[in-house]
Design an enzyme around this catalytic site. Structure first.
Site, PDB file in Angstrom:
ATOM      1  N   ASN A   1      13.431   6.210  -8.458  1.00  0.00           N
ATOM      2  CA  ASN A   1      12.780   5.095  -8.463  1.00  0.00           C
ATOM      3  C   ASN A   1      12.296   4.853  -9.715  1.00  0.00           C
ATOM      4  OD1 ASN A   1      10.915   3.030  -8.031  1.00  0.00           O
ATOM      5  ND2 ASN A   1       9.661   4.115  -6.470  1.00  0.00           N
TER       6      ASN A   1
ATOM      7  N   LYS B   1      10.640   2.367 -10.806  1.00  0.00           N
ATOM      8  CA  LYS B   1       9.529   1.384 -10.726  1.00  0.00           C
ATOM      9  C   LYS B   1       9.318   0.288 -11.915  1.00  0.00           C
ATOM     10  CE  LYS B   1       7.001   5.405  -8.728  1.00  0.00           C
ATOM     11  NZ  LYS B   1       5.868   6.001  -8.488  1.00  0.00           N
TER      12      LYS B   1
ATOM     13  N   HIS C   1       7.140   1.193   0.033  1.00  0.00           N
ATOM     14  CA  HIS C   1       6.408   2.418  -0.899  1.00  0.00           C
ATOM     15  C   HIS C   1       5.131   2.265  -0.991  1.00  0.00           C
ATOM     16  CE1 HIS C   1       5.465   4.296  -4.658  1.00  0.00           C
ATOM     17  NE2 HIS C   1       6.872   4.992  -4.554  1.00  0.00           N
TER      18      HIS C   1
ATOM     19  N   GLU D   1       2.997   2.450  -3.013  1.00  0.00           N
ATOM     20  CA  GLU D   1       2.575   1.426  -4.232  1.00  0.00           C
ATOM     21  C   GLU D   1       2.347  -0.077  -3.694  1.00  0.00           C
ATOM     22  OE1 GLU D   1       4.937   2.947  -7.523  1.00  0.00           O
ATOM     23  OE2 GLU D   1       3.602   4.552  -7.344  1.00  0.00           O
TER      24      GLU D   1
ATOM     25  N   GLU E   1       6.429  10.722   1.200  1.00  0.00           N
ATOM     26  CA  GLU E   1       5.878  10.609   0.150  1.00  0.00           C
ATOM     27  C   GLU E   1       4.299  10.577   0.012  1.00  0.00           C
ATOM     28  OE1 GLU E   1       8.592   8.996  -3.333  1.00  0.00           O
ATOM     29  OE2 GLU E   1       7.356   7.396  -2.448  1.00  0.00           O
TER      30      GLU E   1
ATOM     31  N   GLY F   1       2.687  10.678  -8.697  1.00  0.00           N
ATOM     32  CA  GLY F   1       2.210  10.379 -10.036  1.00  0.00           C
ATOM     33  C   GLY F   1       0.911  10.991 -10.380  1.00  0.00           C
TER      34      GLY F   1
ATOM     35  N   SER G   1       5.685  13.516  -7.312  1.00  0.00           N
ATOM     36  CA  SER G   1       5.757  14.611  -8.713  1.00  0.00           C
ATOM     37  C   SER G   1       6.910  15.836  -8.656  1.00  0.00           C
ATOM     38  CB  SER G   1       4.309  15.300  -8.624  1.00  0.00           C
ATOM     39  OG  SER G   1       3.353  14.344  -8.799  1.00  0.00           O
TER      40      SER G   1
HETATM   41  P1  13P Z   1       6.734  10.474  -9.132  1.00  0.00           P
HETATM   42  O1  13P Z   1       8.007  11.393  -9.034  1.00  0.00           O
HETATM   43  O2  13P Z   1       6.455   9.775 -10.469  1.00  0.00           O
HETATM   44  O3  13P Z   1       5.296  11.003  -8.580  1.00  0.00           O
HETATM   45  O4  13P Z   1       6.727   9.156  -8.120  1.00  0.00           O
HETATM   46  C1  13P Z   1       7.257   9.398  -6.815  1.00  0.00           C
HETATM   47  C2  13P Z   1       7.536   8.150  -6.174  1.00  0.00           C
HETATM   48  O5  13P Z   1       6.573   7.430  -5.867  1.00  0.00           O
HETATM   49  C3  13P Z   1       8.888   7.886  -5.857  1.00  0.00           C
HETATM   50  O6  13P Z   1       9.230   6.675  -5.267  1.00  0.00           O
END
Ligand code: 13P
Length: 262
Positions: free
Chosen positions: A10, A12, A97, A99, A168, A174, A213
């Site tokens: 991903n 982002k 997601h 976010e 997740e 993150g 992470s």
């Molecule tokens: P990170 O791997 O940066 O923690 O993000 C995970 C994520 O949100 C994947 O969709």
């Protein structure tokens, strides 16, 4: 869905024309051919989907989007139909997601409708669920995961089959602090048994990915867990050394699993 292992990147809201090309080139240099045991899906930012289709053509790498509308077409300014994504070469779309739940106010119900629109368009939804730190600390993890999962599966039918779930935990995204393998296994097992209440055969085949992470240094211990079918990777997906190392860690485990099932 055929039981398989999956590594999804991903990206982002990162990338640009030059960086995307450099990243795909970097992956291909380090991994000239993909394993038949691990499917790789990259989810670039939306404006670059068409560029990416050209970059991954003939490589075996598949494309996904990070979001799509719950409508197939119409007067929805600024939205993207899952049918458009399909036409541009996407086979997958991340739905719900955290976010998007946090910053765009997406609800459980909207997530369910988006998953259904994705399926109706021929995309595989990657349905994300996860609890906050506060929800975990107050002992509500299963209540939250169950509610999010039920909301999605209330709209879609397991007969569609082409569905992926991603666990997740919000506190792991993150932050550099991944969930422990034991926590990941416990929650994946909970999710699988929750889905099994609807359809046991489907649940046994359902790929459940972990995200939060994950990096080369912790991937193996998470992938070793029996209910983990791969990973949804954020920041480490932007680094070809890291992403390929994660892919190779998963491949070893996927091959062992394939032998065990043969
Ligand atoms: P990170 O791997 O940066 O923690 O993000 C995970 C994520 O949100 C994947 O969709």
């Amino acid at each position: 869905m055929k039981k398989a292992h999956w590594l999804v990147g991903n990206w982002k809201m990162h990338g640009n024309l030059a960086a995307n090309k450099a990243l795909v080139d970097g992956l291909r240099q380090r991994l000239p051919t993909l394993s038949d045991a691990v499917q790789m899906v990259l989810c670039p930012a939306l404006p670059y989907v068409a560029q990416m289709e050209g970059l991954v053509a003939g490589t075996g790498i598949m494309l996904g989007a990070q979001n799509a509308s719950d409508h197939l077409k119409g007067a929805y300014t600024g939205e993207t139909s899952p049918m458009m994504l399909k036409e541009l070469g996407c086979g997958f779309v991340i739905i719900g997601h955290s976010e998007r739940r946090s910053y765009q106010g997406e609800t459980d119900g909207l997530m369910g409708r988006k998953a259904l629109a994705a399926i109706d368009s021929g995309l595989v939804p990657i349905i994300c669920v996860g609890e906050t730190a506060e929800e975990r600390d107050s002992g509500r993890t299963h209540e939250v995961l169950g509610r999010q999962l039920d909301a999605a599966f209330g709209y879609i039918r397991t007969a569609h089959d082409n569905i992926i779930v991603a666990y997740e935990p919000r506190w792991a995204i993150g932050t550099g602090i991944a969930a422990t393998p034991e926590i990941v296994q416990a929650e994946h097992s909970f999710l699988r048994s929750r889905v099994a209440q609807r359809d046991a055969d489907f649940a046994a085949r359902l790929p459940i990915l972990y995200g939060g992470s994950l990096k080369a240094s912790n991937a193996k211990s998470v992938f070793d867990m029996p209910d983990v079918d791969g990973g949804l990777i954020g920041s480490a997906a932007l680094n070809p050394d890291e992403f390929v190392a994660i892919y190779k860690a998963l491949d070893i485990i996927a091959r062992k699993a394939a032998k065990g099932n043969a």
